[in-house]
Scaffold this motif. Structure first.
Motif, mmCIF file in Angstrom:
data_model
loop_
_atom_site.group_PDB
_atom_site.id
_atom_site.type_symbol
_atom_site.label_atom_id
_atom_site.label_comp_id
_atom_site.label_asym_id
_atom_site.label_seq_id
_atom_site.Cartn_x
_atom_site.Cartn_y
_atom_site.Cartn_z
ATOM 1 N N ASN A 215 0.822 -1.209 0.000
ATOM 2 C CA ASN A 215 0.000 0.000 0.000
ATOM 3 C C ASN A 215 0.857 1.262 0.000
ATOM 4 O O ASN A 215 0.579 2.241 0.700
ATOM 5 C CB ASN A 215 -0.949 0.012 1.204
ATOM 6 C CG ASN A 215 -1.957 -1.120 1.159
ATOM 7 O OD1 ASN A 215 -2.409 -1.499 0.086
ATOM 8 N ND2 ASN A 215 -2.305 -1.663 2.318
ATOM 9 N N ILE A 237 -3.579 5.613 -10.402
ATOM 10 C CA ILE A 237 -4.964 5.691 -9.927
ATOM 11 C C ILE A 237 -5.786 6.425 -10.978
ATOM 12 O O ILE A 237 -5.381 7.475 -11.476
ATOM 13 C CB ILE A 237 -5.046 6.446 -8.583
ATOM 14 C CG1 ILE A 237 -4.114 5.802 -7.553
ATOM 15 C CG2 ILE A 237 -6.485 6.487 -8.079
ATOM 16 C CD1 ILE A 237 -4.398 4.357 -7.260
ATOM 17 N N ARG A 276 -4.585 0.735 -10.752
ATOM 18 C CA ARG A 276 -4.694 0.036 -9.468
ATOM 19 C C ARG A 276 -6.052 0.261 -8.815
ATOM 20 O O ARG A 276 -6.589 -0.616 -8.162
ATOM 21 C CB ARG A 276 -3.578 0.511 -8.525
ATOM 22 C CG ARG A 276 -3.528 -0.216 -7.187
ATOM 23 C CD ARG A 276 -3.184 -1.667 -7.379
ATOM 24 N NE ARG A 276 -3.083 -2.394 -6.124
ATOM 25 C CZ ARG A 276 -4.133 -2.882 -5.454
ATOM 26 N NH1 ARG A 276 -5.352 -2.689 -5.900
ATOM 27 N NH2 ARG A 276 -3.949 -3.538 -4.337
ATOM 28 N N MET A 277 -6.599 1.466 -8.990
ATOM 29 C CA MET A 277 -7.893 1.802 -8.393
ATOM 30 C C MET A 277 -8.680 2.674 -9.356
ATOM 31 O O MET A 277 -8.107 3.510 -10.066
ATOM 32 C CB MET A 277 -7.715 2.549 -7.062
ATOM 33 C CG MET A 277 -6.908 1.830 -6.005
ATOM 34 S SD MET A 277 -6.550 2.874 -4.563
ATOM 35 C CE MET A 277 -8.127 2.888 -3.721
ATOM 36 N N VAL A 280 -12.475 6.033 -6.875
ATOM 37 C CA VAL A 280 -12.109 6.137 -5.464
ATOM 38 C C VAL A 280 -13.082 7.096 -4.769
ATOM 39 O O VAL A 280 -13.381 8.179 -5.278
ATOM 40 C CB VAL A 280 -10.662 6.643 -5.318
ATOM 41 C CG1 VAL A 280 -10.277 6.752 -3.846
ATOM 42 C CG2 VAL A 280 -9.707 5.714 -6.052
ATOM 43 N N ALA A 290 -5.471 3.000 0.271
ATOM 44 C CA ALA A 290 -5.998 1.661 0.000
ATOM 45 C C ALA A 290 -7.240 1.343 0.819
ATOM 46 O O ALA A 290 -7.998 0.426 0.479
ATOM 47 C CB ALA A 290 -4.922 0.607 0.262
ATOM 48 N N HIS A 294 -13.459 1.720 -3.450
ATOM 49 C CA HIS A 294 -13.040 1.869 -4.838
ATOM 50 C C HIS A 294 -13.388 0.611 -5.612
ATOM 51 O O HIS A 294 -13.798 -0.397 -5.033
ATOM 52 C CB HIS A 294 -11.533 2.126 -4.924
ATOM 53 C CG HIS A 294 -10.691 0.967 -4.455
ATOM 54 N ND1 HIS A 294 -10.416 0.737 -3.120
ATOM 55 C CD2 HIS A 294 -10.080 -0.047 -5.141
ATOM 56 C CE1 HIS A 294 -9.684 -0.344 -3.002
ATOM 57 N NE2 HIS A 294 -9.470 -0.859 -4.213
ATOM 58 N N THR A 295 -13.227 0.667 -6.914
ATOM 59 C CA THR A 295 -13.331 -0.511 -7.768
ATOM 60 C C THR A 295 -11.979 -0.722 -8.445
ATOM 61 O O THR A 295 -11.155 0.192 -8.517
ATOM 62 C CB THR A 295 -14.424 -0.352 -8.834
ATOM 63 O OG1 THR A 295 -14.086 0.754 -9.700
ATOM 64 C CG2 THR A 295 -15.779 -0.093 -8.187
ATOM 65 N N LYS A 296 -11.791 -1.937 -8.966
ATOM 66 C CA LYS A 296 -10.555 -2.254 -9.681
ATOM 67 C C LYS A 296 -10.776 -2.425 -11.174
ATOM 68 O O LYS A 296 -10.087 -1.829 -11.990
ATOM 69 C CB LYS A 296 -9.928 -3.535 -9.115
ATOM 70 C CG LYS A 296 -9.223 -3.381 -7.792
ATOM 71 C CD LYS A 296 -8.522 -4.693 -7.430
ATOM 72 C CE LYS A 296 -7.720 -4.577 -6.171
ATOM 73 N NZ LYS A 296 -7.019 -5.851 -5.850
#
Length: 361
Positions: A215, A237, A276-277, A280, A290, A294-296
């Motif tokens: 993280n 991000i 990565r994210m 957010v 972290a 959020h979604t990936k």
């Protein structure tokens, strides 16, 4: 007619197909053709269908073009085809090949090219996975790591990040489509019905781990350590829904006193489109980026990377936070005491600070 394999890797069951000492053109070369070739040479199964002259070149002319086998022929020469002297469009790099076997083809996973066993370009049954027709995402990568025995997926890669991949395998897995909960890629949907091959630079990969991610937040592309595009554990991000609360958590995690500005348009330079994210939604009270909802999975443009500008000086606290002495901005919802004094939005109960809605003392 005499059929032989010209081996390219000292493997007697794989190579380019030669009929009467002349190569066969790969145009329309498919599983039925490869099956007849392997059967004629005494093998039961086809492991891989090869094209692109196995990455080499051959001497012209070809013995056969446009081969169309039914699949039950005893000899490749019995299949419908065009004689070489009837067409000249198949070039030196277009020879057909096969890898034959007496055992059925499996879907064994392996990672190739990494510095450790837990990372690399992904190979399925000995052929690279490329995802030319569908984006490579976290759901698929997590299933790969899980099947390989790892608990965590640290990073996903594309563009043959761990080295170039061979471009001569035909009719292999074109892409995986997983929901992320499967225990094996065999449980995912896969596209294997179309003739395609990877290019040298289209391999996808993964970095797996038995340990959780660090993280670690870094800022990239700015004019100092206080600003830049936001990266988490080495990946950018996405700027979709990115706002001042998200930026504040980043600045706070990095040890800055204030957030000056948030950016959403790759202000500090474009990046690749593996993120990565996405989406957010920090509340402003989280300790780490972290920890924010959020979604990936999903798409995000390389022009829409999230960024921040932080400051070591106290400027102002974002909405929902207050400045505690000369230390830092703290969230009102969880910090009712500052330097031993209860804040306006709290009350004292038995010598401790609580929110105004706390039960009666």
């Amino acid at each position: 007619r005499n059929i032989t394999l010209q081996s390219v890797d000292n493997n007697t069951n794989s190579g380019l197909v030669y009929l009467n000492d002349r190569p066969v053109c790969e145009d329309d070369w498919d599983m039925k053709d490869a099956t007849v070739a392997c059967k004629q040479m005494g093998f039961k199964y086809v492991q891989h269908i090869i094209g692109s002259s196995f990455g080499m070149t051959v001497a012209l002319p070809y013995s056969m073009l446009d081969v169309h086998c039914v699949g039950d022929e005893d000899s490749l020469a019995d299949c419908m085809h065009i004689h070489a002297d009837q067409s000249g469009y198949c070039r030196e790099g277009n020879a057909a090949g096969v890898e034959c076997s007496n055992i059925t083809k499996g879907s064994k996973l392996s990672l190739v090219g990494g510095s450790t066993l837990s990372e690399g370009n992904i190979y399925i049954g000995g052929a690279p996975l490329c995802h030319k027709y569908r984006r490579w995402d976290w759901s698929e990568a997590e299933v790969v790591c899980r099947e390989l025995g790892y608990n965590y997926t640290l990073r996903i890669t594309k563009d043959s990040y761990f080295g170039g991949v061979p471009d001569w395998y035909l009719y292999e897995t074109g892409y995986l489509s997983c929901n992320g909960q499967e225990t094996s890629i065999d449980d995912c949907y896969s596209n294997t019905g179309h003739k395609h091959s990877c290019t040298n630079t289209t391999g996808v990969g993964v970095i797996c781990s038995e340990m959780p991610p660090n993280n670690t937040v870094t800022l990239v592309g700015g004019n100092g350590t206080h600003e830049g595009n936001v990266f988490l554990d080495g990946m950018p991000i996405c700027g979709y829904s990115w706002d001042i609360k998200d930026a504040w958590i980043v600045c706070k995690q990095l040890g800055f006193a204030s957030v000056v500005e948030f950016t959403t348009n790759s202000q500090f330079g474009r990046v690749n489109d593996l993120f990565r994210m996405r989406y957010v939604h920090c509340l402003g009270t989280e300790r780490l980026l972290a920890d924010c909802p959020h979604t990936k999975d999903g798409s995000c443009s390389s022009y829409w990377v999230a960024g921040v500008i932080c400051s070591s000086e106290y400027i102002d606290c974002i909405e929902g936070n207050f400045f505690c002495g000369n230390s830092s901005c703290e969230p009102i919802s969880t910090h009712w005491e500052c330097n031993g004094t209860c804040q306006e939005q709290s009350k004292t109960c038995d010598g401790k600070c609580y929110d105004q809605d706390h039960y009666a003392c």
